[in-house]
Design a protein around this motif. Structure first.
Motif, PDB file in Angstrom:
ATOM      1  N   TYR A 265      12.405  -2.432  11.228  1.00 37.00           N
ATOM      2  CA  TYR A 265      13.600  -2.766  10.454  1.00 37.00           C
ATOM      3  C   TYR A 265      14.612  -1.632  10.378  1.00 37.00           C
ATOM      4  O   TYR A 265      15.690  -1.814   9.814  1.00 37.00           O
ATOM      5  N   ALA A 266      14.280  -0.459  10.919  1.00 42.45           N
ATOM      6  CA  ALA A 266      15.199   0.691  10.921  1.00 42.45           C
ATOM      7  C   ALA A 266      15.811   0.900   9.540  1.00 42.45           C
ATOM      8  O   ALA A 266      17.025   0.881   9.367  1.00 42.45           O
ATOM      9  N   ALA A 267      14.968   1.089   8.541  1.00 47.13           N
ATOM     10  CA  ALA A 267      15.411   1.118   7.147  1.00 47.13           C
ATOM     11  C   ALA A 267      15.651   2.540   6.641  1.00 47.13           C
ATOM     12  O   ALA A 267      15.003   3.493   7.084  1.00 47.13           O
TER      13      ALA A 267
ATOM     14  N   GLU B 246      19.388   3.149  -6.223  1.00 46.39           N
ATOM     15  CA  GLU B 246      19.337   3.426  -4.788  1.00 46.39           C
ATOM     16  C   GLU B 246      19.703   2.180  -4.008  1.00 46.39           C
ATOM     17  O   GLU B 246      19.598   1.054  -4.510  1.00 46.39           O
ATOM     18  N   GLN B 247      20.117   2.399  -2.786  1.00 43.62           N
ATOM     19  CA  GLN B 247      20.365   1.277  -1.886  1.00 43.62           C
ATOM     20  C   GLN B 247      19.416   1.374  -0.698  1.00 43.62           C
ATOM     21  O   GLN B 247      19.348   2.393  -0.022  1.00 43.62           O
TER      22      GLN B 247
ATOM     23  N   ALA C  51       9.475   5.261   0.312  1.00 42.41           N
ATOM     24  CA  ALA C  51       8.217   4.828   0.914  1.00 42.41           C
ATOM     25  C   ALA C  51       8.354   3.438   1.520  1.00 42.41           C
ATOM     26  O   ALA C  51       7.838   3.161   2.619  1.00 42.41           O
ATOM     27  N   LEU C  52       9.067   2.549   0.811  1.00 39.88           N
ATOM     28  CA  LEU C  52       9.291   1.200   1.340  1.00 39.88           C
ATOM     29  C   LEU C  52      10.138   1.258   2.604  1.00 39.88           C
ATOM     30  O   LEU C  52       9.869   0.530   3.576  1.00 39.88           O
ATOM     31  N   ALA C  53      11.153   2.110   2.612  1.00 40.65           N
ATOM     32  CA  ALA C  53      12.012   2.243   3.797  1.00 40.65           C
ATOM     33  C   ALA C  53      11.198   2.711   5.001  1.00 40.65           C
ATOM     34  O   ALA C  53      11.368   2.197   6.118  1.00 40.65           O
ATOM     35  N   ARG C  54      10.312   3.668   4.790  1.00 39.97           N
ATOM     36  CA  ARG C  54       9.477   4.154   5.907  1.00 39.97           C
ATOM     37  C   ARG C  54       8.557   3.051   6.422  1.00 39.97           C
ATOM     38  O   ARG C  54       8.365   2.899   7.643  1.00 39.97           O
TER      39      ARG C  54
ATOM     40  N   GLU D 206       0.830  -1.212   0.000  1.00 38.90           N
ATOM     41  CA  GLU D 206       0.000   0.000   0.000  1.00 38.90           C
ATOM     42  C   GLU D 206       0.862   1.259   0.000  1.00 38.90           C
ATOM     43  O   GLU D 206       0.594   2.215  -0.731  1.00 38.90           O
ATOM     44  N   ALA D 207       1.933   1.256   0.822  1.00 43.75           N
ATOM     45  CA  ALA D 207       2.811   2.424   0.906  1.00 43.75           C
ATOM     46  C   ALA D 207       3.528   2.679  -0.412  1.00 43.75           C
ATOM     47  O   ALA D 207       3.643   3.820  -0.864  1.00 43.75           O
TER      48      ALA D 207
END
Length: 259
Positions: free
Chosen positions: A157-159, A171-172, A147-150, A134-135
């Motif tokens: 997961y502290a992404a 990107e990494q 968005a996936l990191a958030r 969804e994000a």
């Protein structure tokens, strides 16, 4: 060896988390403790201990309490002590890791081998990753990695996501914590399923460069910009693999260090 994606600020963040974990572990081992006691045990300044405690309190890992006084009370306010919360204790409790490992081992031995474990891993990430989908789908294409990191950070997961270093066009995605690292160390299918899921979410092949389960400091995933394959090698080296081949390799090497 420095792993790809390790920036100075990420190195500092990793060091901060390591010291913070030492503070929490000291409280677990010795019980509710004052700032002075923690500083003495850990060889830190009291100012440094207070800074880490503030962060642990904000994360609901520890809480401040009034120190219990046995016998005659001395003048002045009792020293404040810091104790682990239930959430903090759960963070150190790895009994669920053992239960999960035992369950996956039983699946592997009695219900279809490694293929059954892989099927379970894919089903698990599909169900638990609904919020990630969804994000990502609600974000602009250029902002999907962020968005996936958030979304991953919201799940512990502290992404982070940032531009890849060097000549890599993309990107990494770095996950600085993995709640299932101990289980994934024995069952890399969990990492493989996660990598495949990221690829599906982002609409492009991705390549897992490092994992905590393998002993690396951070789970690092390369996301090419615009779906392009990784940059070509220098002249005289072998040509880079095709996009289709890279997708397959990403899944098969997840959970292992491909270096």
């Amino acid at each position: 060896m420095k792993y790809l994606g390790e920036a100075p600020q990420e190195e500092a963040a990793t060091g901060e988390r390591s010291t913070r974990n030492r503070v929490a572990r000291s409280i677990l081992d010795h019980g509710p403790s004052t700032v002075a006691e923690l500083a003495r045990r850990l060889g830190l300044t009291q100012a440094a201990v207070r800074r880490h405690l503030d962060a642990l309190v904000a994360d609901t890992v520890v809480e401040a309490r009034e120190q219990r006084v046995y016998g005659a009370r001395t003048r002045g306010r009792p020293a404040k002590v810091f104790a682990l919360t239930d959430c903090g204790r759960d963070a150190f409790d790895q009994s669920y890791d053992k239960l999960a490992t035992d369950a996956l081992r039983w699946i592997a031995q009695s219900a279809g081998g490694e293929a059954a474990v892989a099927a379970f891993a894919r089903s698990r990430i599909e169900q638990s990753g609904a919020g990630y989908r969804e994000a990502v789908e609600s974000a602009a294409p250029a902002e999907r990695a962020q968005a996936l990191a958030r979304a991953l950070s919201a799940d512990g997961y502290a992404a982070t996501a940032r531009s890849a270093p060097g000549r890599q066009q993309g990107e990494q995605l770095c996950q600085h914590h993995c709640p299932v690292a101990h289980v994934a160390e024995q069952f890399p299918q969990l990492c493989e399923a996660e990598t495949e899921f990221f690829s599906q979410l982002l609409g492009t092949h991705v390549q897992r460069l490092a994992t905590i389960a393998h002993g690396d400091g951070v789970c690092t995933t390369f996301i090419p910009r615009g779906g392009a394959p990784p940059p070509a090698k220098d002249e005289g080296e072998d040509a880079p693999p095709s996009t289709e081949k890279t997708t397959h390799t990403s899944a098969s090497t997840a959970g292992r260090n491909p270096a």
